[in-house]
Design a protein around this motif. Structure first.
Motif, mmCIF file in Angstrom:
data_model
loop_
_atom_site.group_PDB
_atom_site.id
_atom_site.type_symbol
_atom_site.label_atom_id
_atom_site.label_comp_id
_atom_site.label_asym_id
_atom_site.label_seq_id
_atom_site.Cartn_x
_atom_site.Cartn_y
_atom_site.Cartn_z
ATOM 1 N N UNK A 196 -5.669 65.142 58.932
ATOM 2 C CA UNK A 196 -5.606 63.890 58.182
ATOM 3 C C UNK A 196 -5.101 62.721 59.028
ATOM 4 N N UNK A 197 -4.718 62.963 60.280
ATOM 5 C CA UNK A 197 -4.166 61.902 61.125
ATOM 6 C C UNK A 197 -5.295 61.077 61.732
ATOM 7 N N UNK A 198 -5.209 59.762 61.569
ATOM 8 C CA UNK A 198 -6.186 58.840 62.154
ATOM 9 C C UNK A 198 -6.179 59.018 63.668
ATOM 10 N N UNK A 199 -7.334 59.300 64.297
ATOM 11 C CA UNK A 199 -7.379 59.519 65.747
ATOM 12 C C UNK A 199 -6.861 58.344 66.566
ATOM 13 N N UNK A 200 -6.839 57.140 65.984
ATOM 14 C CA UNK A 200 -6.380 55.960 66.722
ATOM 15 C C UNK A 200 -4.919 55.617 66.421
ATOM 16 N N UNK A 201 -4.294 56.350 65.522
ATOM 17 C CA UNK A 201 -2.944 55.994 65.087
ATOM 18 C C UNK A 201 -1.907 56.298 66.161
ATOM 19 N N UNK A 202 -0.866 55.464 66.196
ATOM 20 C CA UNK A 202 0.317 55.792 66.986
ATOM 21 C C UNK A 202 1.107 56.863 66.227
ATOM 22 N N UNK A 203 1.458 57.935 66.922
ATOM 23 C CA UNK A 203 2.114 59.072 66.290
ATOM 24 C C UNK A 203 3.497 59.266 66.890
ATOM 25 N N UNK A 204 4.481 59.438 66.012
ATOM 26 C CA UNK A 204 5.834 59.780 66.444
ATOM 27 C C UNK A 204 6.082 61.241 66.095
ATOM 28 N N UNK A 205 6.437 62.036 67.087
ATOM 29 C CA UNK A 205 6.767 63.443 66.878
ATOM 30 C C UNK A 205 8.279 63.583 67.008
ATOM 31 N N UNK A 206 8.918 64.082 65.966
ATOM 32 C CA UNK A 206 10.377 64.248 65.994
ATOM 33 C C UNK A 206 10.686 65.633 66.543
ATOM 34 N N UNK A 207 11.215 65.656 67.761
ATOM 35 C CA UNK A 207 11.486 66.904 68.449
ATOM 36 C C UNK A 207 10.777 66.923 69.788
ATOM 37 N N UNK A 208 11.262 67.771 70.689
ATOM 38 C CA UNK A 208 10.632 67.882 72.009
ATOM 39 C C UNK A 208 10.570 69.330 72.472
ATOM 40 N N UNK A 209 10.667 70.268 71.522
ATOM 41 C CA UNK A 209 10.625 71.682 71.857
ATOM 42 C C UNK A 209 9.223 72.257 71.791
ATOM 43 N N UNK A 210 9.137 73.576 71.614
ATOM 44 C CA UNK A 210 7.844 74.251 71.618
ATOM 45 C C UNK A 210 6.932 73.778 70.490
ATOM 46 N N UNK A 211 7.493 73.511 69.310
ATOM 47 C CA UNK A 211 6.665 73.017 68.202
ATOM 48 C C UNK A 211 6.090 71.649 68.525
ATOM 49 N N UNK A 397 11.584 53.765 64.070
ATOM 50 C CA UNK A 397 12.333 54.809 64.782
ATOM 51 C C UNK A 397 13.340 54.126 65.687
ATOM 52 N N UNK A 398 14.614 54.379 65.436
ATOM 53 C CA UNK A 398 15.672 53.769 66.230
ATOM 54 C C UNK A 398 16.163 54.713 67.312
ATOM 55 N N UNK A 399 16.276 54.197 68.527
ATOM 56 C CA UNK A 399 16.804 54.998 69.632
ATOM 57 C C UNK A 399 17.835 54.177 70.399
ATOM 58 N N UNK A 400 18.571 54.845 71.254
ATOM 59 C CA UNK A 400 19.575 54.164 72.071
ATOM 60 C C UNK A 400 18.929 53.227 73.076
ATOM 61 N N UNK A 401 17.634 53.402 73.298
ATOM 62 C CA UNK A 401 16.931 52.585 74.285
ATOM 63 C C UNK A 401 16.007 51.546 73.642
ATOM 64 N N UNK A 402 16.123 51.380 72.346
ATOM 65 C CA UNK A 402 15.275 50.404 71.684
ATOM 66 C C UNK A 402 14.601 50.991 70.465
ATOM 67 N N UNK A 403 13.927 50.126 69.706
ATOM 68 C CA UNK A 403 13.287 50.528 68.461
ATOM 69 C C UNK A 403 11.775 50.653 68.641
ATOM 70 N N UNK A 404 11.187 51.495 67.785
ATOM 71 C CA UNK A 404 9.738 51.733 67.841
ATOM 72 C C UNK A 404 9.177 51.722 66.430
ATOM 73 N N UNK A 405 7.887 51.449 66.336
ATOM 74 C CA UNK A 405 7.159 51.539 65.072
ATOM 75 C C UNK A 405 6.049 52.565 65.222
ATOM 76 N N UNK A 406 5.771 53.278 64.136
ATOM 77 C CA UNK A 406 4.702 54.266 64.168
ATOM 78 C C UNK A 406 4.088 54.393 62.789
ATOM 79 N N UNK A 407 2.775 54.657 62.762
ATOM 80 C CA UNK A 407 2.084 54.841 61.490
ATOM 81 C C UNK A 407 2.271 56.247 60.942
ATOM 82 N N UNK A 408 2.519 57.202 61.836
ATOM 83 C CA UNK A 408 2.606 58.615 61.445
ATOM 84 C C UNK A 408 3.841 59.227 62.082
ATOM 85 N N UNK A 409 4.580 60.016 61.313
ATOM 86 C CA UNK A 409 5.718 60.772 61.828
ATOM 87 C C UNK A 409 5.487 62.247 61.530
ATOM 88 N N UNK A 410 5.573 63.067 62.566
ATOM 89 C CA UNK A 410 5.399 64.516 62.426
ATOM 90 C C UNK A 410 6.725 65.192 62.742
#
Length: 512
Positions: A196-211, A397-410
């Motif tokens: 269901x994710x738009x192929x052109x969308x900016x995607x934010x993935x929460x996590x950086x592990x195997x998943x 999405x707020x981070x210590x290095x600045x803020x980001x916007x995303x259409x999709x969060x996984x």
């Protein structure tokens, strides 16, 4: 207790399959009744091994994924037989290491067929097998020392022994985003959820592990063109698995630590370092090289580290491979020997590093991830502080290095960060309320290492057991398949011994 042992397995995923196979291998347990409670439509597969895209692979080779104790070729032989009918094994070969990493869905097929084979064997040996496609909602003590398991429909199943083998469940919704458009709380199976994710969308993935890596690979395989950012607090990626070698541990072994436990002795973190040093030295390796690799998570840029580790897939040094073998093998036996202070120190200082190094990703996956980073499509962002929905759509999405916007969060956070599977919580709470279980502050319930029996006030209950995630607070590295296999053997042996005592008493009473 009834004349025949009545055993309940609560949960029907990979850990339950390991337990069923262990039951088959135990020929000295009198036939009885085995009842499996599992409401999911993906019986035996659990959360990670549902039908899915082929690009999503397990991260270990077949000899580390066998459900049969003492037979590390069980999966490899199953794959060989499967190839005769459907082919495909060559496609599982990692291009950089030459090792086989099967798709998660194929491993799910293996789990299904292994479970069916085990159940058929038990039936042939006069066991009665029941599959209850409902959740065991709560439990109450039975008069004979066993347990009454109550389902949502009001059915009651009285059993002599119960094994909690529920998985970790869905990842927690840390930022309370459930129900928001564009938020995917559960990524698996990625073939369905990401469609269901738009192929052109900016995607934010929460996590950086195997998943998170699985999500990136799946998006790439389905032709996603938009930006993909992996957000996490520390920016720790899984390590890269090196080419497989066969090494026989000499010092840092489960047998050694079980001997220590049998003598009533304890160990310190420094004792473990000394023993690991001896293990490495015997192989011509140095503890300093391993220590440097662990420290690199704090000192080295994660992409630089990823690139370096990819270049070391064929490294002649086997120090890291020894660590990756020793920690999963001996971890559950080491853990009870440490003081609570040492346990907390180890988790605080080294947990992330050990999980990254001892649960590494296949080199081929790492190479795809690095290529996407170098192309600019994938970015790793650490210092995550928060995620919130934005009126009108999208997310901030707020981070210590600045803020980001995303259409999709996984949501690709580790499901094991949750203390207890939310669906199993009512059952666990009922056991606690009845005085049959004691919650562990690090998650799950207290269990005895040698038998995996639930304990209350350090007193083990011979009727109740925990396998896998429910034992995560008491034991270390409970989720690897080989750990599940070892603990399943312990549980079946303990049930056999207790059943023999109780059955003898029952027979004496019957003849009196």
């Amino acid at each position: 207790m009834s004349s025949l042992p009545r055993i309940a397995v609560i949960g029907g995923g990979a850990s339950a399959v390991c337990l069923l196979d262990a039951l088959v291998q135990e020929r000295d347990l009198r036939p009885g009744v085995i009842t499996v409670f599992e409401p999911s439509r993906h019986l035996w597969r659990g959360r990670p091994y549902q039908p899915d895209l082929e690009v999503v692979r397990v991260n270990a080779t077949p000899d580390d994924m066998s459900v049969r104790a003492g037979d590390n070729q069980h999966l490899a032989e199953w794959l060989t037989t499967r190839q005769l009918f459907v082919g495909g094994a060559a496609a599982y070969t990692d291009p950089l290491s030459g090792s086989h990493f099967v798709p998660r869905a194929v491993y799910g097929d293996y789990l299904e067929q292994s479970a069916r084979a085990a159940l058929m064997t038990l039936l042939q040996r006069d066991w009665r097998v029941e599959l209850v496609r409902q959740r065991a909602e709560y439990a109450t003590p039975a008069a004979n020392g066993g347990l009454k398991l109550h389902t949502a429909r009001g059915d009651v199943h009285e059993v002599d022994y119960a094994v909690l083998s529920v998985g970790a469940g869905r990842p927690a919704d840390h930022y309370s985003l459930a129900g928001q458009e564009g938020y995917l709380m559960e990524p698996y199976p990625v073939g369905r959820t990401l469609s269901a994710v738009d192929p052109e969308a900016d995607v934010a993935v929460i996590g950086s592990g195997l998943t998170a890596v699985d999500v990136v690979l799946a998006l790439n395989a389905t032709g996603h063109q938009g930006k993909i950012r992996l957000f996490s607090r520390r920016g720790v990626l899984p390590g890269v698995r090196q080419k497989q070698i066969h090494h026989r541990l000499r010092y840092f072994t489960p047998a050694h630590f079980r001997g220590v436990a049998a003598r009533g002795e304890t160990r310190t973190l420094q004792d473990l370092v000394t023993l690991m040093s001896a293990e490495l030295a015997a192989a011509g390796e140095s503890i300093e090289a391993v220590r440097a690799e662990i420290d690199s998570l704090r000192t080295e840029d994660p992409i630089v580290r990823l690139r370096r580790q990819l270049g070391e897939v064929d490294s002649p040094s086997i120090g890291l491979r020894i660590l990756q073998q020793a920690v999963p093998d001996a971890g559950p036996d080491v853990w009870p020997l440490l003081t609570e202070q040492d346990k907390n120190a180890l988790l605080q200082r080294y947990d992330r590093a050990l999980m990254s190094l001892c649960c590494p990703m296949p080199p081929g996956n790492a190479a795809v991830l690095l290529s996407l980073v170098e192309s600019g499509q994938v970015e790793l962002v650490n210092g995550l502080e928060g995620v919130e929905s934005v009126p009108g759509g999208g997310f901030h999405i707020g981070t210590a290095r600045g803020d980001h916007r995303s259409a999709v969060v996984i949501n690709a956070t580790n499901a094991r960060m949750r203390k207890v599977n939310e669906l199993a919580a009512p059952l666990v709470n009922s056991l606690v309320a009845a005085g049959l279980a004691e919650p562990h502050p690090r998650g799950g319930v207290h269990v005895e290492r040698a038998t995996s029996r639930l304990t209350v006030g350090s007193t083990p209950n011979p009727r109740l057991y925990a396998l896998g995630d429910p034992a995560a607070g008491s034991l270390f590295f409970t989720f690897g398949v080989q750990s599940l296999v070892d603990r399943a053997v312990d549980i079946v042996r303990a049930i056999r011994e207790d059943s023999a005592v109780l059955t003898t008493g029952h027979d004496v009473l019957q003849s009196a």
